[in-house]
Design a protein around this motif. Structure first.
Motif, PDB file in Angstrom:
ATOM      1  N   LEU A  14      -1.941 -10.506   3.931  1.00 48.65           N
ATOM      2  CA  LEU A  14      -1.578 -10.744   5.330  1.00 48.65           C
ATOM      3  C   LEU A  14      -1.030  -9.503   6.019  1.00 48.65           C
ATOM      4  N   GLU A  15      -0.496  -8.567   5.245  1.00 48.00           N
ATOM      5  CA  GLU A  15      -0.002  -7.317   5.822  1.00 48.00           C
ATOM      6  C   GLU A  15      -0.236  -6.177   4.852  1.00 48.00           C
ATOM      7  N   LYS A  16      -0.355  -4.979   5.383  1.00 42.86           N
ATOM      8  CA  LYS A  16      -0.638  -3.810   4.554  1.00 42.86           C
ATOM      9  C   LYS A  16       0.529  -3.564   3.592  1.00 42.86           C
ATOM     10  N   CYS A  31       3.969  -6.622  -0.197  1.00 40.37           N
ATOM     11  CA  CYS A  31       3.238  -7.143   0.951  1.00 40.37           C
ATOM     12  C   CYS A  31       3.261  -8.665   0.894  1.00 40.37           C
ATOM     13  N   ARG A  32       3.012  -9.271   2.029  1.00 38.06           N
ATOM     14  CA  ARG A  32       2.919 -10.730   2.078  1.00 38.06           C
ATOM     15  C   ARG A  32       1.480 -11.140   1.912  1.00 38.06           C
ATOM     16  N   VAL A  62      -5.411  -5.551   5.394  1.00 44.25           N
ATOM     17  CA  VAL A  62      -5.183  -6.901   5.910  1.00 44.25           C
ATOM     18  C   VAL A  62      -6.500  -7.680   5.842  1.00 44.25           C
TER      19      VAL A  62
END
Length: 100
Positions: A14-16, A31-32, A62
């Motif tokens: 979901l995120e870098k 990261c998520r 992402v």
């Protein structure tokens, strides 16, 4: 898989991944990610260590799907005074990762 905390799953980034240096020597990336096979959205934090942390920062973007293996842990996190409560944050310490 003998350990109950050991997890193998497909996740969506979901995120870098963000890289940090711990104790002046050890690389750590976080990261998520979203667990892909669960109907209700479950968001977890992936933690990569060492060379795997460097590979995660350089390779994953992402919306990438990856297969991970690692250990699941629950961290208690305090909220602000306005929310008045505790909740648990799910973290996975990734041991192996494979791009799809």
């Amino acid at each position: 898989m003998g350990d109950t905390n050991y997890l193998g799953s497909v996740v969506k980034i979901l995120e870098k991944p963000v890289q940090t240096i711990v104790e002046d020597k050890l690389l750590k990336s976080e990261c998520r990610a979203q667990l892909a096979q669960i109907r209700n959205t479950r968001i977890v934090t992936l933690v990569f260590w060492g060379n795997l942390a460097r590979d995660a920062v350089n390779s994953y973007k992402v919306n990438d799907y990856i297969i991970i293996e690692g250990y699941l842990s629950l961290r208690k996190k305090r909220t602000s005074e306005l929310m008045k409560g505790n909740f648990k944050k799910v973290e996975i310490a990734v041991l192996k990762s494979f791009p799809l």
